[in-house]
Design an enzyme around this catalytic site. Structure first.
Site, short mmCIF file in Angstrom:
data_model
loop_
_atom_site.label_atom_id
_atom_site.label_comp_id
_atom_site.label_asym_id
_atom_site.label_seq_id
_atom_site.Cartn_x
_atom_site.Cartn_y
_atom_site.Cartn_z
N CYS A 83 48.60 41.81 43.06
CA CYS A 83 47.83 41.59 44.24
C CYS A 83 46.68 42.66 43.53
CB CYS A 83 49.00 42.61 44.90
SG CYS A 83 47.79 42.65 46.63
N CYS A 85 41.44 38.69 43.93
CA CYS A 85 42.21 39.02 44.77
C CYS A 85 42.97 37.61 44.34
CB CYS A 85 41.13 38.13 46.55
SG CYS A 85 43.35 37.73 47.32
#
Ligand code: DGL
Length: 273
Positions: free
Chosen positions: A88, A202
């Site tokens: 992440c 992302c």
């Protein structure tokens, strides 16, 4: 011998699989888990989606650090991984130093792939598509200063794409207009030059690559860091200890069971929910 002593002994003699934990706020880290699985079928993998905290992109920084460090504490105690992958960008650009300081195991992070975009662009215009959290980070600014200060870099903080990717992975239909509205600001012109590299900063976004390619105003290279992360994981783990396929498990912090299409995707990666 206790079971942990037995597993330590087996580990030393090289007969047990290495255990890795892959962590994200939701399904995004599965784009990284997929690459790791493709190159290392031997590892035991625990995938943790902190869906109770999703989306991380909207969190205030200090509160997010506190949440992730606390979760990591519990997860490391519960699963004793050999390696922890923070799959992440929103988390890695903030909490990696805290995690490395606190725990002895190795951490592999996921940070915006600005360097490969900067070294391969021909037009000199690159864009970074990320959550609002990641575009605000000092870490992201520092990467731009180090690798791309001579280029025109457009930072695009999307408030909706991670949610759209979650919906897509749950089997819902995602509206083209919604996707286009989020990616449109990545496409810039400067005289005759146009953006030619878009960093997928992302881990949720690679799941929307098909609509991205179809809806893009012109062709660009979309840069997904997952293969590089999988290579780094392989380097740190060393050679496979076993020829057998490893085990896999997916954990959702909300306790909610995944929708059927997502459960099927997890099963393809050998992750039981
Ligand atoms: N998958 C996460 C990332 O790479 C973020 C999604 C979220 O906002 O939680 O940044």
């Amino acid at each position: 011998m206790t079971s942990s002593e037995t597993s330590e002994a087996a580990k030393r003699s090289g007969t047990v699989a290495r255990r890795i934990l892959v962590f994200d706020s939701g399904v995004g880290g599965l784009s990284v888990a997929r690459e790791i699985r493709a190159s290392r079928r031997d590892v035991d993998m625990i995938y943790v989606a902190d869906d109770a905290g999703f989306p991380y992109g909207d969190w205030e920084e200090a509160a997010l650090v506190e949440r992730i460090v606390r979760l990591a504490d519990d997860l490391i105690a519960a699963h004793a991984p050999d390696l922890f992958v923070v799959a992440c960008n929103t988390a890695s650009t903030l909490v990696l130093p805290h995690l490395r300081h606190r725990f002895a195991i190795p951490f592999v992070g996921t940070v915006p792939a600005i360097k490969p975009a900067a070294t391969t662009t021909r037009s000199g215009l690159i864009s970074v598509l990320a959550t609002p959290g990641t575009v605000k980070r000092d870490y992201t600014r520092a990467l731009i200063d180090t690798y791309a200060s001579h280029l025109e870099v457009t930072l695009v903080g999307s408030t909706r794409l991670a949610r759209l990717a979650e919906a897509f992975m749950a089997g819902e239909t995602v509206d083209d207009g919604d996707v286009l509205a989020e990616i449109r600001p990545c496409f810039r012109r400067h005289g005759a030059r146009r953006t030619d590299r878009v960093v997928l900063a992302c881990t949720h976004y690679p799941f929307l690559l098909d609509p991205f390619r179809r809806l893009a105003p012109w062709e660009v290279e979309w840069i997904d860091p997952a293969p590089a992360i999988a290579r780094r994981v392989g380097q740190l783990l060393g050679a496979a200890a076993t020829a057998d396929a490893g085990t896999g498990r997916a954990v959702f912090t909300s306790g909610r069971p995944p929708a059927a299409p997502l459960a099927r995707f997890l099963a393809e990666l050998g992750l039981s929910a």
